[in-house]
Design an enzyme around this catalytic site. Structure first.
Site, PDB file in Angstrom:
ATOM      1  CD  GLU A 325      -3.144   1.066   2.139  1.00  0.00           C
ATOM      2  OE1 GLU A 325      -4.367   0.863   1.896  1.00  0.00           O
ATOM      3  OE2 GLU A 325      -2.711   0.658   3.287  1.00  0.00           O
ATOM      4  CG  HIS A 354       6.921 -29.826   3.806  1.00  0.00           C
ATOM      5  ND1 HIS A 354       7.768 -31.216   3.616  1.00  0.00           N
ATOM      6  CD2 HIS A 354       7.581 -29.336   5.075  1.00  0.00           C
ATOM      7  CE1 HIS A 354       8.647 -31.449   4.655  1.00  0.00           C
ATOM      8  NE2 HIS A 354       8.504 -30.625   5.462  1.00  0.00           N
ATOM      9  CE  LYS A 462     -11.386   2.469   1.745  1.00  0.00           C
ATOM     10  NZ  LYS A 462     -10.994   3.662   2.880  1.00  0.00           N
TER      11      LYS A 462
END
Length: 529
Positions: A325, A354, A462
């Site tokens: 950000e 793994h 937004k």
């Protein structure tokens, strides 16, 4: 390089901070001494930019704001008495409030004491407290003073699951709403859902609620009018991703029973070390330079964070927000299109051996790794009774071996890495670790000339989401008025918005799937009510 050469390089390029029990090793990054000399003028300019920021310069010109998260752990550095007093008062009030909750002086109407804390927030208003809760929660089977739970998304099933887990403890659950404006949709939605749930269970929400918000915000007004238990401040000079050492992080931390003083002291100690304008002795400067080296200053490689400690599982997620950000910007400070940024991902060691370490060693070479190592395996009280898994070997020895083995395997195949080592994982060292990366982000941003303290892309998202909700209201109103089945394309045409046909289709299929008054048959929608 042979092992002896690597050992000498390790000794030469390890940066130690004994006061914090901390070290940074950059020896497995492929640079030569000329790199430091070439970057030194830019590094000195970055130091100067950071000094101006800490002195109260307008570091976020888009919003005409100062950036003051460094003052939170050393209030005497604040540019005026008003800010200094506000920081000191907030920290005092947080500790007093938490102590009164723990003693039962502040208690819910239907229980003797609060037992749980439900934090409702999003982004930095939740992720920082989540990291603290996981990393510093009571070890060795002991209980935290309050058990923490989080609503950090607007996913209905996630909300239902978290609230249901509270069970009979709902009546002894303190609720903390964290929102600077009080209008952030995810947080507002979570609050409305919680209020409704409390009401259905016969619990008075307001008598168990606390707000962290800006003075005069919509949330502050609601908390005052409904007489919530308390409100704590947020300030416009503290961004969400750097708010952990404000009330956002300190209040839940204090309520959990973790030492807030130690977190702040560790951060302040790291701040002192990373203000030093001597590049080779400044770990944040070294981090920023290694990021620049690895990515060419253009984000060409990803940052892989591998903490070899289960309690630091969320650290890579925390850094995702802090780094991406802050640095992921379309334009630089001069207005040039640069599309900057560094992608961050990671999980934990040795789990990743793994999983994706196979690709890290042998696949596309598009990353640099940072290992986070904690020397102390267990708290001493538990370590004394820990079993050996082989003769003279513990589980922690294997974990250390896996880290060293992975580091060597990557280097042998031409893959760069750094290692951050701390003696113990506790509030003080975690505070230092967070402060280290905050400073490194600021220095790197200065090196590549971007504004690390705004987030226009987040704001654009937004606004786009709000536009979708507006479309939803339009299509529902249309279907209520026109009773015949119609396609999304037909609705868009009739509303004079043919470019929104796809948005309308997704809105309507979502409503239909959730039986929200809309039916879907043969590609056409109808209002059933």
């Amino acid at each position: 390089m042979d092992q002896l050469t690597l050992w000498r390089r390790y000794r030469d390029y390890r940066c130690d901070l004994p006061a914090l029990g901390f070290s940074l090793d950059i020896s497995r990054m492929r640079f030569d001494e000329d790199f430091f000399a070439a970057m030194e003028p830019a590094m000195q300019r970055a130091f100067a930019a950071m000094a101006e920021l800490e002195n109260g310069a307008i570091a976020n010109p888009d919003e005409n704001r100062m950036v003051g998260h460094y003052w939170l752990r050393h209030s005497s550095l604040a540019p005026d008495d008003q800010i200094r007093q506000a920081i000191d008062a907030a920290q005092h009030d947080i500790r007093v409030f938490a102590d009164r909750v723990h003693r039962g002086d502040i208690a819910p109407p239907q229980s003797r004491k609060f037992t749980d804390l439900l934090l409702i927030g999003i982004g930095g208003s939740a992720l920082g407290p989540q990291l603290i809760a996981d990393a510093l929660g009571a070890p060795g089977g002991r209980k935290d003073k309050l058990a923490l739970h989080f609503l950090d998304n607007t996913d209905p099933e996630g909300i239902d699951c978290t609230l249901a887990q509270l069970g009979g403890r709902l009546k002894s659950t303190l609720v903390l709403i964290v929102s600077k404006s009080g209008t952030t949709p995810e947080t507002r939605n979570g609050m409305i859902e919680a209020i409704a749930y409390f009401g259905r269970k016969g619990v008075d929400f307001a008598k168990q609620a606390v707000a962290i918000t800006m003075a005069g915000s919509k949330l502050d007004q609601q908390a005052q009018s409904e007489r919530w238990l308390a409100t704590f401040p947020m300030w416009d000079w503290v961004g969400g991703r750097t708010s952990l050492m404000s009330a956002v992080g300190l209040l839940p931390m204090a309520l959990q029973g973790v030492d807030t003083h130690a977190l702040l002291e560790g951060a302040a100690e790291m701040d002192r070390a990373t203000r030093l304008a001597d590049t080779r002795k400044n770990p944040a400067a070294l981090l920023a330079l290694m990021w620049h080296l690895a990515t060419g200053g253009k984000g060409r490689k990803d940052m892989v964070i591998l903490p070899y400690k289960d309690r630091l599982l969320l650290f890579s997620r925390y850094l995702q927000q802090l780094v991406m950000e802050s640095l992921g910007k379309e334009k630089d400070l001069a207005g040039n299109v640069v599309n900057q940024g560094i992608a961050v991902y990671g999980n934990k060691g040795s789990t990743d051996q793994h999983a994706y370490v196979q690709q890290l060693r042998e696949g596309v070479d598009n990353f640099f790794a940072t290992f986070i190592v904690v020397l102390q395996d267990r708290i001493p009280a538990v370590a004394r009774t820990a079993p050996e898994v082989d003769t003279g070997v513990t589980s922690g020895d294997f974990l250390s071996g896996f880290w060293q083995g992975t580091r060597s395997a990557l280097y042998e195949n031409g893959r760069d890495s750094m290692t951050v080592t701390i003696d113990t994982l506790e509030a003080r060292t975690l505070g230092g670790l967070i402060a280290l990366y905050e400073r490194a982000v600021g220095l790197y941003a200065a090196l590549v000339n971007v504004n690390a303290y705004h987030q226009p892309g987040v704001e654009a998202g937004k606004k786009a989401a709000a536009a979708v909700i507006d479309v939803q209201r339009q299509v529902v109103a249309f279907l209520k008025e026109h009773k015949e089945p119609v396609s999304a394309e037909q609705i868009a045409d009739r509303l004079g918005q043919p470019n929104l046909a796809e948005t309308m289709y997704h809105v309507l299929t979502h409503l239909a799937a959730n039986k929200r008054g809309i039916t879907l048959s043969r590609g056409k929608f109808k209002w059933k009510g």
